[in-house]
Enzyme design. Structure first.
Site, PDB file in Angstrom:
ATOM      1  N   ASP A   1       0.832  -1.218   0.000  1.00  0.00           N
ATOM      2  CA  ASP A   1       0.000   0.000   0.000  1.00  0.00           C
ATOM      3  C   ASP A   1       0.863   1.263   0.000  1.00  0.00           C
ATOM      4  O   ASP A   1       0.371   2.360  -0.259  1.00  0.00           O
ATOM      5  CB  ASP A   1      -0.963   0.014   1.203  1.00  0.00           C
ATOM      6  CG  ASP A   1      -0.269  -0.059   2.568  1.00  0.00           C
ATOM      7  OD1 ASP A   1       0.973  -0.161   2.620  1.00  0.00           O
ATOM      8  OD2 ASP A   1      -0.990  -0.012   3.590  1.00  0.00           O
ATOM      9  N   GLU A   2       2.179   1.099   0.288  1.00  0.00           N
ATOM     10  CA  GLU A   2       3.032   2.292   0.430  1.00  0.00           C
ATOM     11  C   GLU A   2       3.215   3.029  -0.894  1.00  0.00           C
ATOM     12  O   GLU A   2       3.612   4.193  -0.902  1.00  0.00           O
ATOM     13  CB  GLU A   2       4.380   1.901   1.053  1.00  0.00           C
ATOM     14  CG  GLU A   2       4.164   1.226   2.394  1.00  0.00           C
ATOM     15  CD  GLU A   2       5.416   1.063   3.245  1.00  0.00           C
ATOM     16  OE1 GLU A   2       6.367   1.820   3.077  1.00  0.00           O
ATOM     17  OE2 GLU A   2       5.399   0.155   4.092  1.00  0.00           O
TER      18      GLU A   2
ATOM     19  N   TYR B   1      12.112   2.839  -0.929  1.00  0.00           N
ATOM     20  CA  TYR B   1      11.434   1.532  -0.967  1.00  0.00           C
ATOM     21  C   TYR B   1      10.135   1.610  -1.759  1.00  0.00           C
ATOM     22  O   TYR B   1       9.923   0.855  -2.711  1.00  0.00           O
ATOM     23  CB  TYR B   1      11.146   1.036   0.461  1.00  0.00           C
ATOM     24  CG  TYR B   1      10.128  -0.088   0.508  1.00  0.00           C
ATOM     25  CD1 TYR B   1      10.387  -1.322  -0.080  1.00  0.00           C
ATOM     26  CD2 TYR B   1       8.883   0.092   1.140  1.00  0.00           C
ATOM     27  CE1 TYR B   1       9.446  -2.350  -0.055  1.00  0.00           C
ATOM     28  CE2 TYR B   1       7.941  -0.932   1.173  1.00  0.00           C
ATOM     29  CZ  TYR B   1       8.222  -2.147   0.566  1.00  0.00           C
ATOM     30  OH  TYR B   1       7.285  -3.161   0.585  1.00  0.00           O
TER      31      TYR B   1
HETATM   32  P1  NAD Z   1      11.331  -9.867   3.528  1.00  0.00           P
HETATM   33  O1  NAD Z   1      12.349  -8.792   3.432  1.00  0.00           O
HETATM   34  O2  NAD Z   1      11.072 -10.540   4.818  1.00  0.00           O
HETATM   35  O3  NAD Z   1      11.708 -11.030   2.480  1.00  0.00           O
HETATM   36  C1  NAD Z   1      12.158 -10.783   1.189  1.00  0.00           C
HETATM   37  C2  NAD Z   1      12.742 -12.081   0.635  1.00  0.00           C
HETATM   38  O4  NAD Z   1      13.172 -11.838  -0.716  1.00  0.00           O
HETATM   39  C3  NAD Z   1      13.974 -12.563   1.407  1.00  0.00           C
HETATM   40  O5  NAD Z   1      13.892 -13.949   1.627  1.00  0.00           O
HETATM   41  C4  NAD Z   1      15.138 -12.231   0.479  1.00  0.00           C
HETATM   42  O6  NAD Z   1      16.236 -13.117   0.622  1.00  0.00           O
HETATM   43  C5  NAD Z   1      14.475 -12.369  -0.883  1.00  0.00           C
HETATM   44  N1  NAD Z   1      15.153 -11.592  -1.920  1.00  0.00           N
HETATM   45  C6  NAD Z   1      15.604 -10.306  -1.849  1.00  0.00           C
HETATM   46  N2  NAD Z   1      16.187  -9.957  -3.011  1.00  0.00           N
HETATM   47  C7  NAD Z   1      16.077 -11.031  -3.845  1.00  0.00           C
HETATM   48  C8  NAD Z   1      16.462 -11.277  -5.196  1.00  0.00           C
HETATM   49  N3  NAD Z   1      17.092 -10.341  -5.916  1.00  0.00           N
HETATM   50  N4  NAD Z   1      16.189 -12.476  -5.740  1.00  0.00           N
HETATM   51  C9  NAD Z   1      15.577 -13.445  -5.014  1.00  0.00           C
HETATM   52  N5  NAD Z   1      15.193 -13.263  -3.738  1.00  0.00           N
HETATM   53  C10 NAD Z   1      15.431 -12.071  -3.161  1.00  0.00           C
HETATM   54  O7  NAD Z   1      10.012  -9.235   2.922  1.00  0.00           O
HETATM   55  P2  NAD Z   1       8.490  -9.569   3.239  1.00  0.00           P
HETATM   56  O8  NAD Z   1       8.036  -8.725   4.349  1.00  0.00           O
HETATM   57  O9  NAD Z   1       8.311 -11.036   3.301  1.00  0.00           O
HETATM   58  O10 NAD Z   1       7.801  -9.007   1.921  1.00  0.00           O
HETATM   59  C11 NAD Z   1       7.581  -9.853   0.776  1.00  0.00           C
HETATM   60  C12 NAD Z   1       6.927  -9.027  -0.320  1.00  0.00           C
HETATM   61  O11 NAD Z   1       5.698  -8.495   0.141  1.00  0.00           O
HETATM   62  C13 NAD Z   1       7.767  -7.821  -0.766  1.00  0.00           C
HETATM   63  O12 NAD Z   1       7.636  -7.703  -2.153  1.00  0.00           O
HETATM   64  C14 NAD Z   1       7.126  -6.644  -0.061  1.00  0.00           C
HETATM   65  O13 NAD Z   1       7.285  -5.457  -0.804  1.00  0.00           O
HETATM   66  C15 NAD Z   1       5.680  -7.085  -0.021  1.00  0.00           C
HETATM   67  N6  NAD Z   1       4.879  -6.537   1.100  1.00  0.00           N
HETATM   68  C16 NAD Z   1       5.327  -6.630   2.383  1.00  0.00           C
HETATM   69  C17 NAD Z   1       4.534  -6.144   3.424  1.00  0.00           C
HETATM   70  C18 NAD Z   1       4.961  -6.263   4.859  1.00  0.00           C
HETATM   71  O14 NAD Z   1       4.291  -5.714   5.741  1.00  0.00           O
HETATM   72  N7  NAD Z   1       6.036  -6.956   5.193  1.00  0.00           N
HETATM   73  C19 NAD Z   1       3.292  -5.570   3.142  1.00  0.00           C
HETATM   74  C20 NAD Z   1       2.864  -5.490   1.816  1.00  0.00           C
HETATM   75  C21 NAD Z   1       3.668  -5.998   0.799  1.00  0.00           C
HETATM   76  P1  TYD Z   2       7.925  -0.780   9.766  1.00  0.00           P
HETATM   77  O1  TYD Z   2       7.637  -2.024  10.523  1.00  0.00           O
HETATM   78  O2  TYD Z   2       9.348  -0.483   9.386  1.00  0.00           O
HETATM   79  O3  TYD Z   2       6.974  -0.790   8.487  1.00  0.00           O
HETATM   80  P2  TYD Z   2       6.650   0.403   7.410  1.00  0.00           P
HETATM   81  O4  TYD Z   2       7.614   1.496   7.579  1.00  0.00           O
HETATM   82  O5  TYD Z   2       6.840  -0.317   6.109  1.00  0.00           O
HETATM   83  O6  TYD Z   2       5.232   0.798   7.676  1.00  0.00           O
HETATM   84  O7  TYD Z   2       7.400   0.443  10.625  1.00  0.00           O
HETATM   85  C1  TYD Z   2       6.035   0.517  11.013  1.00  0.00           C
HETATM   86  C2  TYD Z   2       5.848   1.863  11.706  1.00  0.00           C
HETATM   87  O8  TYD Z   2       6.589   1.838  12.931  1.00  0.00           O
HETATM   88  C3  TYD Z   2       6.402   3.017  10.903  1.00  0.00           C
HETATM   89  O9  TYD Z   2       5.524   4.140  11.072  1.00  0.00           O
HETATM   90  C4  TYD Z   2       7.744   3.312  11.555  1.00  0.00           C
HETATM   91  C5  TYD Z   2       7.539   2.897  12.998  1.00  0.00           C
HETATM   92  N1  TYD Z   2       8.739   2.376  13.682  1.00  0.00           N
HETATM   93  C6  TYD Z   2       9.108   2.892  14.932  1.00  0.00           C
HETATM   94  O10 TYD Z   2       8.427   3.789  15.474  1.00  0.00           O
HETATM   95  N2  TYD Z   2      10.210   2.395  15.555  1.00  0.00           N
HETATM   96  C7  TYD Z   2      10.978   1.423  14.990  1.00  0.00           C
HETATM   97  O11 TYD Z   2      12.023   1.026  15.598  1.00  0.00           O
HETATM   98  C8  TYD Z   2      10.595   0.893  13.726  1.00  0.00           C
HETATM   99  C9  TYD Z   2      11.397  -0.193  13.056  1.00  0.00           C
HETATM  100  C10 TYD Z   2       9.457   1.389  13.098  1.00  0.00           C
END
Ligand code: NAD
Ligand code: TYD
Length: 355
Positions: free
Chosen positions: A133-134, A158
């Site tokens: 959503d970012e 990002y």
């Molecule tokens: P994460 O950072 O935990 O995991 C990312 C994975 O991708 C890791 O295992 C890493 O080794 C692998 N990776 C990185 N670069 C690579 C490359 N070049 N080739 C192959 N593998 C590679 O991330 P996540 O939180 O699991 O997020 C997964 C996806 O979901 C991402 O695309 C992220 O943008 C999206 N997303 C995450 C969130 C969230 O809250 N975490 C929310 C919405 C969408």
């Molecule tokens: P984060 O988990 O990094 O996710 P995103 O930035 O992708 O939303 O952060 C969630 C929220 O928490 C964000 O507003 C930043 C804040 N935050 C802190 O206040 N302290 C922290 O140490 C971290 C990692 C995040």
């Protein structure tokens, strides 16, 4: 079978584990194993013949091309990305390389493979791109939640790199007819979440007796979804989503960061009380804000509910309790991910922040 990229990360590994809990269909996993990739997340599949793990980069079109030709998957689900906003501020280059250039090479390899399929296989094939959503930027307090037609206004390296990848995926559908689907999801939380992100960082720091660093005033709002609900949404979109469409995924759980930290502290006070009888809350420390910090994200998840009948199962209360309990039950996982490189990151990100 299907090909899953980024399968050793937080959401990817939950997706793979959940997939096998629901389906017998095989998975070929591709992951570069960056600092965020952890094979321990997939340890329970070590001897499972349905799962093939390959260590590699989505930007290696030759490798991806070979995997596609050999295993002939019916779908690709792309989780691979650099995913942490703070790291993108300290060093954006990896984000450009993986999220933009990597996605481009992956799309090229998939397009070549897809072009060579029979008409029936071509029609059945799917490329599902997992996004965030970012990409929509930041909302003011009273603005309506992000719908799929909200303007793209990414504010961090990002989110800008994810926005670029979304545009490439869209272009491959419009230009080449590649059967793509895109999901834009809100903040996830749950098991296997790397402790650089808000919720696991707070749990891990609290248990280690460290400060709980809240950026700025802690009133920034995120819309939280339990990771297994995100996984079920992705499965639903893969199965029933209309080609070329975007689906926003969220849990209708808008919370201010400070409230999240209070909730985590209250659960820890209940489940693992401090020896000195004090609350974990006492360790909350307000630190210098993140540059360009988005104030509020909120997802309007009505389209996926209306068109595909998807709704989350967990409430925030049930999901956060499960999450805190998972970290308490998996202390070995926690200590294994806190390697030297993790400690270096913590120093880099938090050292200059004390106020
Ligand atoms: P994460 O950072 O935990 O995991 C990312 C994975 O991708 C890791 O295992 C890493 O080794 C692998 N990776 C990185 N670069 C690579 C490359 N070049 N080739 C192959 N593998 C590679 O991330 P996540 O939180 O699991 O997020 C997964 C996806 O979901 C991402 O695309 C992220 O943008 C999206 N997303 C995450 C969130 C969230 O809250 N975490 C929310 C919405 C969408
Ligand atoms: P984060 O988990 O990094 O996710 P995103 O930035 O992708 O939303 O952060 C969630 C929220 O928490 C964000 O507003 C930043 C804040 N935050 C802190 O206040 N302290 C922290 O140490 C971290 C990692 C995040």
């Amino acid at each position: 079978m299907i090909l899953v990229t980024g399968s050793a990360g937080f959401i990817g590994s939950n997706f793979v584990l959940d997939w096998f809990a629901q389906s017998g269909e095989s998975i070929i996993s591709l992951d570069k194993l960056t600092y965020a990739g952890n094979l321990e997340n997939l340890a329970s599949l070590k001897n499972d013949p349905r799962h093939i793990f390959v260590h590699g980069d989505i930007g290696d079109a030759q490798l991806v091309g070979r995997l596609l030709a050999e295993h002939r998957p019916r779908a690709v689900v792309n989780f691979a990305a650099e995913s942490h906003v703070d790291r993108s501020i300290h060093g954006p280059e990896d984000f450009i390389q993986t999220n933009i250039v990597g996605t481009f090479h992956l799309l090229e390899a998939v397009r070549t493979y897809w072009s060579g399929l029979t008409d029936t296989e071509k029609t059945a094939f799917r490329f599902l791109h997992v996004s965030t959503d970012e990409v929509y930027g930041s909302l003011a307090k009273n603005e309506p939640a992000f719908s799929e037609t909200h303007r793209y206004e990414p504010n961090s390296p990002y989110s800008a790199s994810k926005a670029a990848s979304d545009h490439l995926v869209r272009a491959y559908h419009h230009t080449y007819g590649l059967p793509v689907l895109t999901t834009n999801c809100s903040n996830n939380y749950g098991p296997y979440h790397f402790p650089e992100k808000l919720i696991p960082l707070m749990i891990v720091n609290a248990l280690a007796g460290k400060a709980l660093p809240v950026y700025g005033d802690g009133q920034q709002i995120r819309d939280w979804l339990y990771v297994r609900d995100h996984c079920s949404a992705i499965r639903r979109v893969l199965e029933k989503g209309r080609l070329g469409e975007v689906y926003n995924v969220g849990g209708w759980n808008e919370k201010a960061n400070l409230d999240i930290v209070h909730t985590v502290c209250a659960l820890l006070d209940e489940l693992r009380p401090r020896m000195d009888g004090k609350s974990y809350r006492e360790r909350i420390t307000f630190v210098t804000d993140r540059p360009g910090h988005d104030r509020r994200y909120a997802i309007d998840a009505r389209k996926i509910e209306r068109e595909l009948g998807w709704k989350p199962v967990e409430t925030f209360e049930t999901g956060i309790r499960k999450t805190v309990q998972w970290y308490l039950d998996n202390q070995a996982w926690v200590s294994n991910v806190q390697s030297g490189s993790y400690r270096l990151w913590v120093e880099k990100n938090y050292a200059g922040r004390a106020r």
